[in-house]
Design a protein around this motif. Structure first.
Motif, mmCIF file in Angstrom:
data_model
loop_
_atom_site.group_PDB
_atom_site.id
_atom_site.type_symbol
_atom_site.label_atom_id
_atom_site.label_comp_id
_atom_site.label_asym_id
_atom_site.label_seq_id
_atom_site.Cartn_x
_atom_site.Cartn_y
_atom_site.Cartn_z
ATOM 1 N N HIS A 1 -58.810 14.469 50.423
ATOM 2 C CA HIS A 1 -58.416 13.685 49.247
ATOM 3 C C HIS A 1 -59.027 12.288 49.272
ATOM 4 O O HIS A 1 -59.055 11.607 48.254
ATOM 5 C CB HIS A 1 -56.887 13.627 49.149
ATOM 6 N N GLU A 2 -59.528 11.885 50.427
ATOM 7 C CA GLU A 2 -60.185 10.585 50.553
ATOM 8 C C GLU A 2 -61.703 10.691 50.520
ATOM 9 O O GLU A 2 -62.401 9.683 50.597
ATOM 10 C CB GLU A 2 -59.738 9.893 51.848
ATOM 11 N N PHE A 3 -62.238 11.910 50.402
ATOM 12 C CA PHE A 3 -63.685 12.104 50.372
ATOM 13 C C PHE A 3 -64.189 11.895 48.948
ATOM 14 O O PHE A 3 -63.737 12.579 48.026
ATOM 15 C CB PHE A 3 -64.056 13.510 50.858
ATOM 16 N N PRO A 4 -65.109 10.954 48.740
ATOM 17 C CA PRO A 4 -65.610 10.684 47.386
ATOM 18 C C PRO A 4 -66.231 11.939 46.754
ATOM 19 O O PRO A 4 -67.082 12.580 47.368
ATOM 20 C CB PRO A 4 -66.674 9.605 47.595
ATOM 21 N N GLY A 5 -65.757 12.287 45.584
ATOM 22 C CA GLY A 5 -66.295 13.426 44.857
ATOM 23 C C GLY A 5 -65.844 14.779 45.378
ATOM 24 O O GLY A 5 -66.444 15.802 45.047
ATOM 25 N N HIS A 6 -64.773 14.802 46.176
ATOM 26 C CA HIS A 6 -64.277 16.080 46.693
ATOM 27 C C HIS A 6 -64.004 17.053 45.554
ATOM 28 O O HIS A 6 -63.468 16.682 44.517
ATOM 29 C CB HIS A 6 -62.992 15.867 47.502
ATOM 30 N N ILE A 7 -64.408 18.292 45.748
ATOM 31 C CA ILE A 7 -64.156 19.360 44.775
ATOM 32 C C ILE A 7 -62.960 20.157 45.281
ATOM 33 O O ILE A 7 -63.028 20.769 46.347
ATOM 34 C CB ILE A 7 -65.385 20.274 44.613
ATOM 35 N N ALA A 8 -61.887 20.143 44.534
ATOM 36 C CA ALA A 8 -60.662 20.833 44.950
ATOM 37 C C ALA A 8 -60.685 22.277 44.462
ATOM 38 O O ALA A 8 -60.214 22.594 43.378
ATOM 39 C CB ALA A 8 -59.438 20.108 44.409
ATOM 40 N N CYS A 9 -61.258 23.165 45.279
ATOM 41 C CA CYS A 9 -61.250 24.589 44.929
ATOM 42 C C CYS A 9 -59.842 25.157 45.057
ATOM 43 O O CYS A 9 -59.466 26.056 44.328
ATOM 44 C CB CYS A 9 -62.220 25.358 45.821
ATOM 45 N N ASP A 10 -59.082 24.628 46.017
ATOM 46 C CA ASP A 10 -57.686 25.012 46.194
ATOM 47 C C ASP A 10 -56.930 23.751 46.605
ATOM 48 O O ASP A 10 -57.272 23.125 47.615
ATOM 49 C CB ASP A 10 -57.554 26.090 47.266
ATOM 50 N N SER A 11 -55.920 23.395 45.857
ATOM 51 C CA SER A 11 -55.190 22.147 46.112
ATOM 52 C C SER A 11 -54.437 22.164 47.439
ATOM 53 O O SER A 11 -54.003 21.122 47.907
ATOM 54 C CB SER A 11 -54.222 21.858 44.960
ATOM 55 N N ALA A 12 -54.297 23.332 48.074
ATOM 56 C CA ALA A 12 -53.613 23.407 49.364
ATOM 57 C C ALA A 12 -54.480 22.893 50.516
ATOM 58 O O ALA A 12 -53.981 22.607 51.589
ATOM 59 C CB ALA A 12 -53.178 24.838 49.646
ATOM 60 N N SER A 13 -55.777 22.771 50.279
ATOM 61 C CA SER A 13 -56.687 22.301 51.325
ATOM 62 C C SER A 13 -56.512 20.804 51.547
ATOM 63 O O SER A 13 -56.489 20.022 50.594
ATOM 64 C CB SER A 13 -58.136 22.599 50.919
ATOM 65 N N ASN A 14 -56.394 20.409 52.818
ATOM 66 C CA ASN A 14 -56.224 18.998 53.152
ATOM 67 C C ASN A 14 -57.292 18.448 54.088
ATOM 68 O O ASN A 14 -57.533 17.243 54.096
ATOM 69 C CB ASN A 14 -54.845 18.755 53.758
ATOM 70 N N SER A 15 -57.901 19.298 54.892
ATOM 71 C CA SER A 15 -59.000 18.844 55.743
ATOM 72 C C SER A 15 -60.043 19.949 55.804
ATOM 73 O O SER A 15 -59.780 21.100 55.451
ATOM 74 C CB SER A 15 -58.513 18.458 57.133
ATOM 75 N N GLU A 16 -61.238 19.561 56.281
ATOM 76 C CA GLU A 16 -62.362 20.482 56.165
ATOM 77 C C GLU A 16 -63.415 20.165 57.219
ATOM 78 O O GLU A 16 -63.606 19.012 57.596
ATOM 79 C CB GLU A 16 -62.941 20.288 54.756
ATOM 80 N N VAL A 17 -64.101 21.190 57.669
ATOM 81 C CA VAL A 17 -65.299 21.043 58.489
ATOM 82 C C VAL A 17 -66.355 21.944 57.860
ATOM 83 O O VAL A 17 -66.068 23.085 57.492
ATOM 84 C CB VAL A 17 -65.057 21.381 59.981
#
Length: 155
Positions: free
Chosen positions: A96-112
């Protein structure tokens, strides 16, 4: 077994299962399944976005495990598009703090996300792993996934 050892074990398993397999789809499907099963429920979404051969600056969803993924991601957009553009892996503790994040699923909170290169060294895809947890990934995850992706198309 610690996490780094688990990744080494999974890499060996994936390499063994895909050895001799000529289908890229089968290779990606195998890797996403094995990784998802090994790290569930922390790995909420595990899959590949492939470089579209007809639109070379765009990723298209490939084999994955999880909820519905975005169908297409332009290079430079969101986390996966960032990795496609930079060709470098990234850990995002809070999407949610990543500029331009694309929310494919709102349940996602972190990513690698890590790049996948073909035998010629060209970008073929990115491996995207999402978690519902914040700060779910660390350098061990990134290194383990990079090692798996380094040989995924060549083993």
């Amino acid at each position: 077994m610690d996490k780094a050892e688990r990744y080494k074990e999974l890499k060996a398993e994936i390499d063994s299962v895909v050895a001799g397999e000529t289908s890229i789809t089968a290779r990606y499907a195998t890797a996403s399944c094995i990784l998802s099963q090994a790290f569930s429920p922390r790995f909420f979404w595990t899959g590949f976005y492939m470089v579209d051969p007809l639109k070379e600056s765009e990723l298209v969803v490939g084999p994955y495990q999880g909820t519905l993924g975005c169908l297409r991601i332009p290079f430079g957009k969101g986390v996966c598009g960032h990795v496609a553009a930079t060709r470098a892996p990234i850990i995002v503790p809070d999407v949610h703090e990543f500029p331009g994040h694309i929310a494919c699923d709102s349940a996602s909170n972190s990513e690698v996300v890590v790049p996948v290169f073909d035998a010629n060294g060209d970008l073929a895809a990115v491996l995207d792993v999402d978690s519902t947890e914040l700060n779910a990934f660390d350098a061990v995850d990134q290194a383990g996934l990079v090692a798996i992706c380094e040989t995924l198309l060549t083993a």
